[in-house]
Design an enzyme around this catalytic site. Structure first.
Site, PDB file in Angstrom:
ATOM      1  N   LYS A  76       0.845  -1.196   0.000  1.00  0.00           N
ATOM      2  CA  LYS A  76       0.000   0.000   0.000  1.00  0.00           C
ATOM      3  C   LYS A  76       0.877   1.242   0.000  1.00  0.00           C
ATOM      4  O   LYS A  76       1.913   1.288   0.672  1.00  0.00           O
ATOM      5  CB  LYS A  76      -0.908  -0.025   1.235  1.00  0.00           C
ATOM      6  N   SER A 173      -9.577   1.449   3.366  1.00  0.00           N
ATOM      7  CA  SER A 173      -8.836   2.237   2.389  1.00  0.00           C
ATOM      8  C   SER A 173      -7.783   1.448   1.620  1.00  0.00           C
ATOM      9  O   SER A 173      -7.137   1.987   0.741  1.00  0.00           O
ATOM     10  CB  SER A 173      -8.149   3.396   3.108  1.00  0.00           C
ATOM     11  N   SER A 197      -9.575  -1.015   7.563  1.00  0.00           N
ATOM     12  CA  SER A 197      -9.127  -0.707   6.204  1.00  0.00           C
ATOM     13  C   SER A 197      -8.487  -1.869   5.462  1.00  0.00           C
ATOM     14  O   SER A 197      -8.244  -1.764   4.264  1.00  0.00           O
ATOM     15  CB  SER A 197      -8.140   0.469   6.226  1.00  0.00           C
TER      16      SER A 197
END
Length: 530
Positions: A76, A173, A197
Site C-alpha cells: 500500500k 482504504s 481498512s
C-alpha cells in the site's frame, strides 16, 4: 500458476516448475492488462525484475531465503519504500521518495519477496471505498467476474450495460492492495488497518484480510493516520498464506517502541480437527437494522456450522458497541489533526508558490495538497482538541475507548475463544451508489463492525464466507484476545476449509474491458482457493 496460493507457488519455485523471473514477468503482464482497475499508483518494473533475477540466482545455488523468496507482493502506498515514490494517494506527497524502507517492507525484501509496486488507496487512508485518492478510484475485480456478470444478466436479461456504468467499489482504504491480490497481479499485499481498512476491502474482494494485534507488527515507516490504532494488515487468498506472511513480519522492532519485546515464534497453523472445545461468541449488539439479509443469513449459517461441528456457540454482549462510531470519530480526527501538522510545505512534499508570508504559504500549501476529506478531518480534530473542548470530547472518548476494550476482555475472560461477526453491512456496491453519501457517513456505516477491534488492540480477520444472490463475495470476521493471533488464524483456517469459497472467475481482464461485458474473446484468470 498465477491462480495458485503463495505456498503452492513457493513449492513450484523450489521444484523448478517456474523461475522467479518468469513468475515476475507473468505478474507484470497481468498488471498491464488490468491497468483499468487502477489498483497500482506505481509499478516498480525494473526493481521487481532485478529482485526476481537475484532470487533466481539464489534458487540455482540452492540458497533460497524461505517461503517468500521470489514471491511477487504489493505494498500500500502509505508505507515508505526506499527509492520508490510514496504518495499516500495525495497531491501533498507527489514526488516524495523516502530514503528508507518501512520495517515490514524491509522484512519482506530480506526474505526475497519481489515488490511489484505501490497500491492505490483513499487519500492518507481516510475512507472505506478507495474512491477519494488523488489518482482516482479503485475498481473491484469482481465487477468483471463470471459470477457477477451472469447474475446481472439473469436480473436484467434484455439489458446491455457497459462495465463503466456500474462497476463496484473495492472497499477501503486498502482497496488497491485487495484489487491487486484479487486480480492475480501478486500473491500477497500489505495494507494498513486503522478501523477496518484491510478487512473491509478483503470482504468486498473475496480475500482474507488480517489485522494483527496492536504491537505484534512494527508500524515504523507506515505514514501514520492514527498512531494508537494503526496496524499493518495482510491481504492474501487464504488463511495459511496470511500466516506465512505474519511469520515474517511479526516481532519486536527497536525502531517502534509499541512492539512486543518477546521474540515471536514462526506462525505455523496446526490443523484443527476437533472444535468441540471451542466457544464462539455472537455479539447481539452487531445485529443492527442496516445489516443486509444476505450477510445476516451467512452469519447465521456460519454460527450453525460451528454448532453442528460440536463447538459451543453462545450469545455475548459488547454493551458499549453503540458508542464506538462517535468515539472512533473523535479519537481518529484528533490524531489526524496532530499527524497532518507535519505537512507544512517546508521539509518535503508539495509547496505552493505563494511567498507573501509563512502563514500564507502554510495555508495555501495545505489547501492545494489535501483534499476535502483530509481537510475536514483536520478541522474536526482541531475542534475536539481545543482547550475548551478537550475534556468534553477527547478525554471522554478515551474513557469510552477503555470501556470498549474492557467489553472484549470480559467476553474473552468468560470462556469465549473467538467472536464471530459480519465484516461489512453488505456486499460491494456500485460506485455511483457509494458516492451518494459523504465520506464520514460512508466510513461510519462500512466500518461499524471493524472499528472496535482497533480501539481494543485485538486481532481480527475477515474470511470469505460465500456469495450473495448478486454473485458477490461476503466476508465474516473473527476476533480473538490480544496476541491470540495464532489461535485466531487456526479457527479461521478451519472455517475456510468448511466453507470452500467458490473459485473466482475473473473474466475480460484486458485493457478494453471497461467498454462492456460482451467481448467473448477476452482473457480469463481463474483463482484457485486454498
Amino acid at each position: 500458476m498465477l491462480g495458485r496460493t503463495l505456498r503452492e507457488v513457493s513449492v513450484a519455485l523450489k521444484q523448478g516448475q517456474i523461475t522467479p523471473t518468469e513468475l515476475c514477468r507473468k505478474c507484470l503482464s497481468v498488471i498491464q492488462k488490468t491497468k483499468f482497475l487502477n489498483a497500482y499508483i506505481t509499478v516498480s518494473y525494473e526493481v521487481a525484475l532485478k529482485q526476481a533475477e537475484e532470487s533466481e540466482k539464489r534458487y540455482k545455488k540452492g540458497q533460497s531465503l524461505g517461503e517468500l523468496d521470489g514471491i511477487p507482493v504489493a505494498v500500500k502506498d502509505n508505507f515508505s519504500t526506499a527509492g520508490i515514490e510514496t504518495t499516500c494517494a495525495s497531491n501533498m506527497l507527489k514526488g516524495y521518495i523516502p530514503p528508507f524502507n518501512a520495517t515490514v517492507v524491509q522484512k519482506l525484501l530480506d526474505q526475497g519477496a519481489v515488490l511489484m509496486g505501490k497500491t492505490n488507496l483513499d487519500e492518507f487512508a481516510m475512507g472505506s471505498g478507495s474512491t477519494d485518492g488523488a489518482f482516482g478510484p479503485v475498481k473491484n475485480p469482481w465487477s468483471y467476474s463470471k459470477q457477477y456478470r451472469e447474475q446481472r444478466r439473469l436480473r436484467s436479461p434484455g439489458e446491455r450495460r457497459g462495465a463503466d456504468e456500474d462497476w463496484l467499489i473495492a472497499g477501503g482504504s486498502s482497496g488497491g492492495s485487495a484489487a491487486a491480490v484479487a486480480a492475480a497481479t501478486c500473491f500477497a499485499a500489505l495494507g494498513s488497518d486503522t478501523g477496518g481498512s484491510t478487512r473491509n476491502p478483503a470482504a468486498h474482494c473475496g480475500l482474507v484480510g488480517f489485522k494483527p494485534s496492536y504491537g505484534l507488527v512494527s508500524r515504523y515507516g507506515l505514514i501514520p493516520l492514527v498512531n494508537s490504532m494503526d496496524v499493518p494488515g495482510i491481504l492474501t487468498r487464504c488463511v495459511d498464506d496470511a500466516a506465512a506472511v505474519l511469520g515474517v513480519l511479526a516481532g519486536h522492532d527497536p525502531k517502534d517502541s509499541t512492539t512486543v519485546q518477546d521474540p515471536v515464534k514462526p506462525f505455523v497453523l496446526p490443523s484443527l480437527t476437533d472444535v468441540s472445545k471451542l466457544c464462539v461468541g455472537i455479539p447481539k449488539e452487531y445485529l443492527v437494522p442496516e445489516l443486509s439479509s444476505e450477510v445476516r443469513s451467512l452469519w447465521s449459517k456460519a454460527a450453525g456450522l460451528f454448532e453442528s461441528a460440536g463447538a459451543k456457540v453462545i450469545d455475548v454482549s459488547l454493551p458499549h458497541t453503540s458508542y464506538s462510531i462517535v468515539c472512533y470519530h473523535v479519537l481518529c480526527t484528533s490524531e489526524v489533526a496532530s499527524n497532518m501538522a507535519r505537512f507544512d510545505g517546508l521539509e518535503y512534499g508539495h509547496r505552493c508558490d505563494i511567498n507573501e508570508s509563512t502563514e500564507a504559504m502554510y495555508a495555501a500549501t495545505r489547501r492545494e495538497g489535501f483534499n476535502d476529506v483530509v481537510r475536514g478531518r483536520i478541522l474536526s480534530g482541531n475542534f475536539f482538541l481545543l482547550k475548551e473542548n478537550y475534556e468534553n470530547y477527547f478525554i471522554k472518548a478515551q474513557k469510552v475507548r477503555r470501556l470498549i476494550a474492557n467489553d472484549f476482555v470480559n467476553v474473552f475472560n468468560s470462556g469465549v475463544d473467538v467472536v464471530l461477526t459480519p465484516t461489512t453491512l453488505s456486499e460491494a456496491v456500485p460506485f455511483l451508489e457509494f458516492i451518494k453519501e459523504d465520506n464520514r457517513t460512508r466510513s461510519a456505516q462500512d466500518d461499524i463492525f471493524t472499528q472496535a477491534a482497533n480501539m481494543a488492540g485485538v486481532p481480527a480477520v475477515s474470511v470469505p464466507a460465500g456469495l450473495s444472490p448478486q454473485g458477490l463475495p461476503i466476508g465474516l470476521q473473527f476476533i480473538a484476545p490480544a496476541f491470540g493471533d495464532q489461535k485466531l488464524l487456526t479457527v479461521a483456517k478451519w472455517f475456510e476449509k468448511q466453507i470452500q469459497f467458490p473459485v473466482t472467475q475473473l473474466q475480460e481482464l484486458t485493457e478494453d474491458c471497461p467498454s462492456g461485458f460482451e467481448n467473448d474473446n477476452s482473457a480469463s484468470v481463474f483463482l484457485k482457493q486454498c
